[in-house]
Design a protein around this motif. Structure first.
Motif, PDB file in Angstrom:
ATOM      1  N   ILE A  63      13.770 -40.364  97.361  1.00 32.37           N
ATOM      2  CA  ILE A  63      14.428 -41.504  98.000  1.00 32.37           C
ATOM      3  C   ILE A  63      13.861 -42.813  97.454  1.00 32.37           C
ATOM      4  O   ILE A  63      14.607 -43.758  97.153  1.00 32.37           O
ATOM      5  N   LYS A  64      12.539 -42.873  97.303  1.00 32.72           N
ATOM      6  CA  LYS A  64      11.929 -44.093  96.761  1.00 32.72           C
ATOM      7  C   LYS A  64      12.433 -44.380  95.350  1.00 32.72           C
ATOM      8  O   LYS A  64      12.712 -45.528  94.999  1.00 32.72           O
ATOM      9  N   LEU A  65      12.546 -43.333  94.521  1.00 36.23           N
ATOM     10  CA  LEU A  65      13.043 -43.515  93.159  1.00 36.23           C
ATOM     11  C   LEU A  65      14.485 -43.996  93.163  1.00 36.23           C
ATOM     12  O   LEU A  65      14.856 -44.894  92.400  1.00 36.23           O
ATOM     13  N   SER A  66      15.306 -43.439  94.046  1.00 33.15           N
ATOM     14  CA  SER A  66      16.702 -43.863  94.136  1.00 33.15           C
ATOM     15  C   SER A  66      16.815 -45.313  94.588  1.00 33.15           C
ATOM     16  O   SER A  66      17.602 -46.083  94.041  1.00 33.15           O
ATOM     17  N   LEU A  67      16.029 -45.690  95.572  1.00 37.72           N
ATOM     18  CA  LEU A  67      16.064 -47.066  96.058  1.00 37.72           C
ATOM     19  C   LEU A  67      15.524 -48.042  95.008  1.00 37.72           C
ATOM     20  O   LEU A  67      16.003 -49.169  94.894  1.00 37.72           O
ATOM     21  N   LYS A  68      14.564 -47.598  94.234  1.00 37.07           N
ATOM     22  CA  LYS A  68      14.046 -48.437  93.154  1.00 37.07           C
ATOM     23  C   LYS A  68      15.137 -48.694  92.119  1.00 37.07           C
ATOM     24  O   LYS A  68      15.293 -49.812  91.623  1.00 37.07           O
ATOM     25  N   TYR A  69      15.920 -47.654  91.815  1.00 37.49           N
ATOM     26  CA  TYR A  69      17.019 -47.837  90.876  1.00 37.49           C
ATOM     27  C   TYR A  69      18.063 -48.800  91.442  1.00 37.49           C
ATOM     28  O   TYR A  69      18.534 -49.695  90.756  1.00 37.49           O
ATOM     29  N   LEU A  70      18.406 -48.599  92.711  1.00 36.51           N
ATOM     30  CA  LEU A  70      19.427 -49.456  93.316  1.00 36.51           C
ATOM     31  C   LEU A  70      18.976 -50.910  93.413  1.00 36.51           C
ATOM     32  O   LEU A  70      19.792 -51.830  93.337  1.00 36.51           O
ATOM     33  N   SER A  71      17.686 -51.135  93.566  1.00 36.53           N
ATOM     34  CA  SER A  71      17.205 -52.508  93.692  1.00 36.53           C
ATOM     35  C   SER A  71      17.148 -53.242  92.361  1.00 36.53           C
ATOM     36  O   SER A  71      17.354 -54.452  92.317  1.00 36.53           O
ATOM     37  N   ALA A  72      16.894 -52.515  91.257  1.00 35.75           N
ATOM     38  CA  ALA A  72      16.763 -53.210  89.973  1.00 35.75           C
ATOM     39  C   ALA A  72      17.157 -52.310  88.801  1.00 35.75           C
ATOM     40  O   ALA A  72      16.302 -51.851  88.044  1.00 35.75           O
ATOM     41  N   PRO A  73      18.452 -52.034  88.605  1.00 35.23           N
ATOM     42  CA  PRO A  73      18.832 -51.190  87.459  1.00 35.23           C
ATOM     43  C   PRO A  73      18.582 -51.887  86.125  1.00 35.23           C
ATOM     44  O   PRO A  73      18.318 -51.242  85.124  1.00 35.23           O
ATOM     45  N   LYS A  74      18.631 -53.207  86.112  1.00 32.96           N
ATOM     46  CA  LYS A  74      18.410 -53.945  84.863  1.00 32.96           C
ATOM     47  C   LYS A  74      16.973 -53.792  84.381  1.00 32.96           C
ATOM     48  O   LYS A  74      16.706 -53.746  83.182  1.00 32.96           O
ATOM     49  N   ALA A  75      16.027 -53.675  85.295  1.00 32.32           N
ATOM     50  CA  ALA A  75      14.629 -53.483  84.901  1.00 32.32           C
ATOM     51  C   ALA A  75      14.460 -52.151  84.176  1.00 32.32           C
ATOM     52  O   ALA A  75      13.711 -52.061  83.198  1.00 32.32           O
ATOM     53  N   LEU A  76      15.154 -51.121  84.647  1.00 37.83           N
ATOM     54  CA  LEU A  76      15.096 -49.831  83.953  1.00 37.83           C
ATOM     55  C   LEU A  76      15.773 -49.918  82.590  1.00 37.83           C
ATOM     56  O   LEU A  76      15.300 -49.346  81.617  1.00 37.83           O
ATOM     57  N   TRP A  77      16.891 -50.648  82.539  1.00 38.38           N
ATOM     58  CA  TRP A  77      17.620 -50.788  81.266  1.00 38.38           C
ATOM     59  C   TRP A  77      16.783 -51.574  80.255  1.00 38.38           C
ATOM     60  O   TRP A  77      16.738 -51.246  79.077  1.00 38.38           O
ATOM     61  N   ASP A  78      16.076 -52.599  80.709  1.00 42.67           N
ATOM     62  CA  ASP A  78      15.282 -53.443  79.819  1.00 42.67           C
ATOM     63  C   ASP A  78      13.985 -52.779  79.361  1.00 42.67           C
ATOM     64  O   ASP A  78      13.295 -53.318  78.499  1.00 42.67           O
ATOM     65  N   SER A  79      13.658 -51.637  79.902  1.00 43.43           N
ATOM     66  CA  SER A  79      12.410 -50.975  79.512  1.00 43.43           C
ATOM     67  C   SER A  79      12.486 -50.346  78.117  1.00 43.43           C
ATOM     68  O   SER A  79      11.470 -50.023  77.539  1.00 43.43           O
ATOM     69  N   TRP A  80      13.680 -50.188  77.575  1.00 46.17           N
ATOM     70  CA  TRP A  80      13.929 -49.619  76.242  1.00 46.17           C
ATOM     71  C   TRP A  80      13.439 -48.177  76.110  1.00 46.17           C
ATOM     72  O   TRP A  80      13.196 -47.689  75.011  1.00 46.17           O
ATOM     73  N   ILE A  81      13.296 -47.493  77.220  1.00 49.04           N
ATOM     74  CA  ILE A  81      12.988 -46.063  77.188  1.00 49.04           C
ATOM     75  C   ILE A  81      14.317 -45.327  77.254  1.00 49.04           C
ATOM     76  O   ILE A  81      15.101 -45.530  78.181  1.00 49.04           O
ATOM     77  N   LEU A  82      14.575 -44.499  76.246  1.00 49.33           N
ATOM     78  CA  LEU A  82      15.886 -43.870  76.115  1.00 49.33           C
ATOM     79  C   LEU A  82      16.258 -43.038  77.338  1.00 49.33           C
ATOM     80  O   LEU A  82      17.396 -43.081  77.803  1.00 49.33           O
ATOM     81  N   GLY A  83      15.309 -42.288  77.887  1.00 47.60           N
ATOM     82  CA  GLY A  83      15.588 -41.478  79.069  1.00 47.60           C
ATOM     83  C   GLY A  83      16.003 -42.317  80.268  1.00 47.60           C
ATOM     84  O   GLY A  83      16.915 -41.948  81.016  1.00 47.60           O
ATOM     85  N   LEU A  84      15.336 -43.466  80.455  1.00 45.68           N
ATOM     86  CA  LEU A  84      15.703 -44.342  81.571  1.00 45.68           C
ATOM     87  C   LEU A  84      17.052 -45.002  81.337  1.00 45.68           C
ATOM     88  O   LEU A  84      17.832 -45.189  82.266  1.00 45.68           O
ATOM     89  N   ARG A  85      17.363 -45.349  80.087  1.00 48.39           N
ATOM     90  CA  ARG A  85      18.675 -45.936  79.797  1.00 48.39           C
ATOM     91  C   ARG A  85      19.789 -44.924  80.066  1.00 48.39           C
ATOM     92  O   ARG A  85      20.838 -45.278  80.591  1.00 48.39           O
ATOM     93  N   ARG A  86      19.556 -43.673  79.680  1.00 50.66           N
ATOM     94  CA  ARG A  86      20.560 -42.628  79.965  1.00 50.66           C
ATOM     95  C   ARG A  86      20.740 -42.461  81.472  1.00 50.66           C
ATOM     96  O   ARG A  86      21.853 -42.265  81.955  1.00 50.66           O
ATOM     97  N   LEU A  87      19.627 -42.516  82.200  1.00 53.59           N
ATOM     98  CA  LEU A  87      19.699 -42.402  83.653  1.00 53.59           C
ATOM     99  C   LEU A  87      20.526 -43.535  84.246  1.00 53.59           C
ATOM    100  O   LEU A  87      21.368 -43.308  85.121  1.00 53.59           O
ATOM    101  N   VAL A  88      20.322 -44.742  83.761  1.00 52.49           N
ATOM    102  CA  VAL A  88      21.091 -45.891  84.253  1.00 52.49           C
ATOM    103  C   VAL A  88      22.573 -45.678  83.977  1.00 52.49           C
ATOM    104  O   VAL A  88      23.427 -45.914  84.831  1.00 52.49           O
ATOM    105  N   LEU A  89      22.907 -45.216  82.775  1.00 53.66           N
ATOM    106  CA  LEU A  89      24.322 -44.986  82.445  1.00 53.66           C
ATOM    107  C   LEU A  89      24.935 -43.893  83.311  1.00 53.66           C
ATOM    108  O   LEU A  89      26.055 -44.019  83.794  1.00 53.66           O
ATOM    109  N   LYS A  90      24.187 -42.800  83.523  1.00 56.84           N
ATOM    110  CA  LYS A  90      24.714 -41.694  84.327  1.00 56.84           C
ATOM    111  C   LYS A  90      24.921 -42.102  85.784  1.00 56.84           C
ATOM    112  O   LYS A  90      25.882 -41.696  86.424  1.00 56.84           O
TER     113      LYS A  90
END
Length: 107
Positions: A61-88
């Motif tokens: 739940i914490k991970l999901s809420l973290k994504y919902l609060s700042a998806p751009k932060a995950l996208w800007d991390s340039w980690i391919l796995g996190l970018r795929r997660l954001v797209l999915k």
């Protein structure tokens, strides 16, 4: 379900042991019953491991809420796995990529 089948199989072998008079056949049936009981214990052990979640629900739940609060932060991390997660998580359908753009299918 598996345990019931193994118990029924052991019961059928027990009936065959009672009907048999050959000591070698009786010993073979007893060996099969022991193997069935071993398989039953293995099935119980694997079932007990399958019921416990590998990751606690709270952390998911914490991970999901973290994504919902700042998806751009995950996208800007340039980690391919996190970018795929954001797209999915952002697009529900299959994503097609071309040389110029990334398109979301509307199917």
């Amino acid at each position: 379900m598996v345990q019931i089948r193994i118990q029924a199989y052991a019961h059928r072998l027990g009936v065959k042991i009672k009907q048999s008079t050959n000591p070698r056949v009786i010993k073979a049936y007893e060996r099969r019953i022991a193997e069935a009981e071993h398989h039953k214990l293995v099935a119980l052990e694997s079932a007990s491991h399958a019921t416990s979640p590998p990751i606690p629900f709270e952390s998911l739940i914490k991970l999901s809420l973290k994504y919902l609060s700042a998806p751009k932060a995950l996208w800007d991390s340039w980690i391919l796995g996190l970018r795929r997660l954001v797209l999915k998580l952002t697009f529900s359908g299959h994503i097609y990529s071309t040389k110029r753009a990334v398109l979301n299918s509307l199917n």
